[in-house]
Design an enzyme around this catalytic site. Structure first.
Site, PDB file in Angstrom:
ATOM      1  N   GLY A 174      93.567 -20.306  54.258  1.00  0.00           N
ATOM      2  CA  GLY A 174      94.514 -19.233  54.205  1.00  0.00           C
ATOM      3  C   GLY A 174      93.580 -17.924  54.490  1.00  0.00           C
TER       4      GLY A 174
ATOM      5  N   GLY B 161      95.569 -17.139  47.763  1.00  0.00           N
ATOM      6  CA  GLY B 161      95.706 -18.138  46.268  1.00  0.00           C
ATOM      7  C   GLY B 161      94.748 -19.417  46.394  1.00  0.00           C
TER       8      GLY B 161
ATOM      9  CD  GLU C 142      84.886 -17.304  48.335  1.00  0.00           C
ATOM     10  OE1 GLU C 142      85.152 -17.231  49.754  1.00  0.00           O
ATOM     11  OE2 GLU C 142      85.756 -16.709  47.386  1.00  0.00           O
TER      12      GLU C 142
ATOM     13  CB  VAL D 141      78.056 -13.265  55.369  1.00  0.00           C
ATOM     14  CG1 VAL D 141      78.209 -13.480  53.761  1.00  0.00           C
ATOM     15  CG2 VAL D 141      78.374 -14.509  55.958  1.00  0.00           C
TER      16      VAL D 141
HETATM   17  N1  LIG Z   1      98.986  -9.418  38.982  1.00  0.00           N
HETATM   18  C1  LIG Z   1      99.378 -10.647  39.787  1.00  0.00           C
HETATM   19  N2  LIG Z   1     100.387 -11.069  39.372  1.00  0.00           N
HETATM   20  C2  LIG Z   1     100.842 -12.262  40.138  1.00  0.00           C
HETATM   21  N3  LIG Z   1     100.242 -12.634  40.802  1.00  0.00           N
HETATM   22  C3  LIG Z   1      98.849 -12.115  41.305  1.00  0.00           C
HETATM   23  C4  LIG Z   1      98.481 -11.069  40.546  1.00  0.00           C
HETATM   24  N4  LIG Z   1      97.175 -10.678  41.082  1.00  0.00           N
HETATM   25  C5  LIG Z   1      97.174 -11.579  42.275  1.00  0.00           C
HETATM   26  N5  LIG Z   1      98.089 -12.380  42.307  1.00  0.00           N
HETATM   27  C6  LIG Z   1      97.996 -13.405  42.899  1.00  0.00           C
HETATM   28  O1  LIG Z   1      96.932 -14.088  43.310  1.00  0.00           O
HETATM   29  C7  LIG Z   1      96.665 -14.259  44.796  1.00  0.00           C
HETATM   30  C8  LIG Z   1      95.341 -14.206  44.962  1.00  0.00           C
HETATM   31  O2  LIG Z   1      94.483 -15.402  44.330  1.00  0.00           O
HETATM   32  P1  LIG Z   1      93.131 -15.893  44.748  1.00  0.00           P
HETATM   33  O3  LIG Z   1      93.099 -17.396  44.328  1.00  0.00           O
HETATM   34  O4  LIG Z   1      92.292 -14.990  44.408  1.00  0.00           O
HETATM   35  O5  LIG Z   1      93.233 -15.641  46.318  1.00  0.00           O
HETATM   36  P2  LIG Z   1      92.006 -16.292  47.472  1.00  0.00           P
HETATM   37  O6  LIG Z   1      91.130 -17.054  46.623  1.00  0.00           O
HETATM   38  O7  LIG Z   1      92.774 -16.878  48.591  1.00  0.00           O
HETATM   39  O8  LIG Z   1      91.540 -14.988  47.879  1.00  0.00           O
HETATM   40  C9  LIG Z   1      97.580 -13.143  45.472  1.00  0.00           C
HETATM   41  O9  LIG Z   1      98.139 -13.543  46.780  1.00  0.00           O
HETATM   42  C10 LIG Z   1      98.729 -13.312  44.575  1.00  0.00           C
HETATM   43  O10 LIG Z   1      99.825 -14.263  44.767  1.00  0.00           O
HETATM   44  C1  LIG Z   2      87.025 -11.741  56.667  1.00  0.00           C
HETATM   45  C2  LIG Z   2      85.659 -11.743  55.699  1.00  0.00           C
HETATM   46  C3  LIG Z   2      85.456 -12.003  54.373  1.00  0.00           C
HETATM   47  N1  LIG Z   2      84.240 -12.030  53.936  1.00  0.00           N
HETATM   48  C4  LIG Z   2      84.275 -12.326  52.490  1.00  0.00           C
HETATM   49  C5  LIG Z   2      84.757 -11.498  51.610  1.00  0.00           C
HETATM   50  C6  LIG Z   2      84.932 -12.226  50.371  1.00  0.00           C
HETATM   51  O1  LIG Z   2      84.006 -12.219  49.494  1.00  0.00           O
HETATM   52  C7  LIG Z   2      85.166 -13.586  50.990  1.00  0.00           C
HETATM   53  C8  LIG Z   2      86.655 -14.338  51.007  1.00  0.00           C
HETATM   54  O2  LIG Z   2      86.991 -14.786  49.690  1.00  0.00           O
HETATM   55  P1  LIG Z   2      88.566 -14.672  49.225  1.00  0.00           P
HETATM   56  O3  LIG Z   2      88.427 -15.393  47.925  1.00  0.00           O
HETATM   57  O4  LIG Z   2      89.117 -15.554  50.374  1.00  0.00           O
HETATM   58  O5  LIG Z   2      89.109 -13.434  49.174  1.00  0.00           O
HETATM   59  O6  LIG Z   2      84.645 -13.681  52.230  1.00  0.00           O
HETATM   60  C9  LIG Z   2      83.053 -12.135  54.609  1.00  0.00           C
HETATM   61  O7  LIG Z   2      81.993 -12.030  54.311  1.00  0.00           O
HETATM   62  N2  LIG Z   2      83.096 -11.853  56.072  1.00  0.00           N
HETATM   63  C10 LIG Z   2      84.326 -11.474  56.496  1.00  0.00           C
HETATM   64  O8  LIG Z   2      84.487 -11.338  57.931  1.00  0.00           O
END
Ligand SMILES: Nc1ncnc2c1ncn2[C@@H]1O[C@H](COP(=O)(O)OP(=O)(O)O)[C@@H](O)[C@H]1O
Ligand SMILES: Cc1cn([C@H]2C[C@H](O)[C@@H](COP(=O)(O)O)O2)c(=O)[nH]c1=O
Length: 224
Positions: A9, A14, A87, A170
């Protein structure tokens, strides 16, 4: 049958939350697992979600061999039924192949989580190998949204408020602008990604908050 599943995603959809939930659910049923991550925002040896949950994890350094690591844990008596791999876009193609081998030859479930493409829309090498080898690629149900309200499909890199399409693949960063953060990320729909129109550019093009979201057909594209 053990599986290699790639949960993918955009950023902020999430994935890390789901990784923590899956570990919790499997552990609650008596299964034993190992948790891995690489370059988590919370620091080394961590897996963290924006919802505030975090856990210790094995850091996936370039020289980590998943096969050897699992064999080491198993021979020391630890039960290993599944791996949580967050990751995973940052893992090397060879490490993804080691994960596939663990599924096929040791019957261990591997749940990998990551973004597919970078800020230039190019696949990360680890994600490419996962798409090639996974039993299933599952797109996360929670949709991250573009500033216009559409489903976000692309990860944009923003430096000092301006979307960029050149640079190192990165660079660890967040979707939340921090005071000291030079590089941040913003998820966008394809149309706004292609037009390089992140939320700051959209605000410049149409400064009144009353008119957002708006239809880009009638909105001028700001100069690059
Ligand atoms: N304060 C909040 N309340 C509810 N949901 C939240 C909040 N902050 C973040 N989120 C949820 O957490 C998701 C991001 O979760 P995370 O697992 O860190 O995402 P990812 O690993 O894909 O980057 C957001 O899309 C949102 O749905
Ligand atoms: C698009 C993009 C992302 N990254 C890095 C930035 C974050 O540290 C992670 C993604 O973490 P998430 O849990 O999915 O939010 O990837 C990067 O290094 N380079 C890129 O182009």
């Amino acid at each position: 049958m053990a599986e290699l599943v790639f949960f993918s995603g955009t950023m902020d959809s999430g994935k890390s939350t789901l990784a923590l939930q899956m570990d919790h659910n499997h552990r609650a049923r008596g299964r034993g697992g190992l948790i891995f991550s690489k370059l988590d925002r919370a620091g080394e040896d961590m897996l963290s979600s924006r919802l505030g949950l975090a856990t210790r994890a094995h850091e996936v350094h370039d020289d980590l061999d998943f096969w050897d690591t699992v064999v080491e844990h198993a021979t020391s008596g630890q039960r290993v039924d599944y791996l949580i791999c967050d990751e995973a876009q940052f893992y090397s193609p060879e490490q993804i192949e080691q994960l596939a081998r663990l599924v096929d030859e040791m019957g261990i479930d591997v749940f990998a989580f990551g973004i597919t493409a970078d800020f230039r829309t190019q696949l990360f090498p680890g994600s490419r190998r996962l798409i090639e080898l996974a039993d299933r690629v599952q797109v996360l149900q929670v949709e991250a949204l573009c500033w216009c309200g559409k489903r976000a499909t692309h990860n944009a890199r923003v430096v000092d408020g301006v979307m960029v399409v050149e640079g190192e693949q990165v660079v660890v960063g967040d979707t939340q602008a921090g005071t000291e953060t030079l590089v941040e990320y913003e998820v966008l729909c394809r149309r706004h990604f292609m037009r390089r129109m992140n939320s700051a550019a959209a605000r410049v093009a149409s400064p009144s908050p009353d008119v957002l979201p708006f239809d880009l057909e009638i909105c001028p594209v700001p100069p690059a």
